[in-house]
Design an enzyme around this catalytic site. Structure first.
Site, short mmCIF file in Angstrom:
data_model
loop_
_atom_site.label_atom_id
_atom_site.label_comp_id
_atom_site.label_asym_id
_atom_site.label_seq_id
_atom_site.Cartn_x
_atom_site.Cartn_y
_atom_site.Cartn_z
CG MET A 154 -1.69 -1.28 1.40
SD MET A 154 -2.80 -1.16 2.80
CE MET A 154 -3.46 -2.85 2.82
CG HIS B 71 -3.42 -7.01 -3.43
ND1 HIS B 71 -4.40 -7.05 -2.45
CD2 HIS B 71 -3.91 -6.18 -4.39
CE1 HIS B 71 -5.41 -6.27 -2.80
NE2 HIS B 71 -5.13 -5.73 -3.97
CG MET C 131 -4.17 -2.55 -2.69
SD MET C 131 -4.60 -3.15 -1.05
CE MET C 131 -3.26 -4.30 -0.80
#
Ligand code: DX5
Ligand code: ZN
Length: 218
Positions: free
Chosen positions: A38, A67, A69
């Site tokens: 993130m 992942h 983000m």
């Protein structure tokens, strides 16, 4: 019998003892290790960067499912490959030229996946379904672990499953957020192949057993 996959997310793991947590995952029935990246811009939270992933790669026996983000992920695709990402997920909402980004991830030797936020219609992915290994349907708003599963996600998962089978694709469906030992069976039935699970595993007294239960739900 086809078995769904479990990808523990270390977002809510004990970062002071990360090696111990990863060893636990190594010796469990889990299939992938999910890492949430993130940037504090695309999502209202920050996590960890390249040096941490590089260290994780040294101890993880499970493939790394990264992942992203983050805004403008194209800037860093090569860097994520270099620190050991096996699967790389970008968000639909962050890519100006999604097809180009997917191609680049594949050329770099990683498995490309695309994620959609809860408000994003899965129909938008129809043109690229044949070019990616997995779609990640966010079942919470991205940014934090331990949130409540958004019930409207079932409809979305079924719609995506239909799109994949009608198109004759092999694309996997992954979900992320609010997965528990209680809701996993219904989600397998709806067509989910890969489950990201954070809080349910890492806040449990016996995470090993929880992973076993998630692999063999009642
Ligand atoms: C949320 C992250 C998730 C998170 C899921 O933005 O992408 O991977 O760790 O956590 P749980 O399973 O706790 O909802
Ligand atoms: Zn995630």
């Amino acid at each position: 019998m086809y078995k769904h996959l479990i990808a523990p997310s270390i977002l809510t793991a004990d970062f002071l003892h990360l090696e111990k947590e990863i060893m636990m995952v190594n010796s469990s029935d889990a299939d992938l290790l999910h890492l949430d990246i993130m940037d504090g811009v695309f999502v209202p939270n920050l996590t960890f960067g390249f040096p941490v992933i590089r260290q994780i790669k040294k101890v993880s026996e499970k493939p790394l499912d990264v992942h992203l983000m983050i805004v403008d992920p194209d800037r860093y695709l090569e860097a994520y490959r270099d620190v050991g990402a096996d699967w790389l997920t970008v968000h639909y909402e962050t890519c100006q030229h999604l097809h180009r980004t997917i191609q680049k991830i594949g050329e770099l030797g990683m498995k490309p996946a695309v994620s959609v936020n809860p408000h994003t219609d899965v129909s938008l992915l129809e043109p690229v379904l044949g070019d990616i290994n997995m779609v990640l349907v966010m079942t919470v708003n991205p940014g934090f672990g331990g949130q409540k599963f958004i019930q409207g996600s079932y409809k979305k998962i079924r719609k995506l499953k239909k799109m994949i089978s009608e198109g004759g694709h092999k694309t996997l469906i992954q979900i992320d957020g609010g997965v528990t030992e209680v809701n996993i069976s219904g989600l397998i039935e709806a067509g989910v192949d890969v489950f990201v699970v954070g809080n349910t595993i890492f806040s449990a007294p016996d995470p090993h057993q929880v992973i076993r239960n998630l692999k063999n739900p009642k």
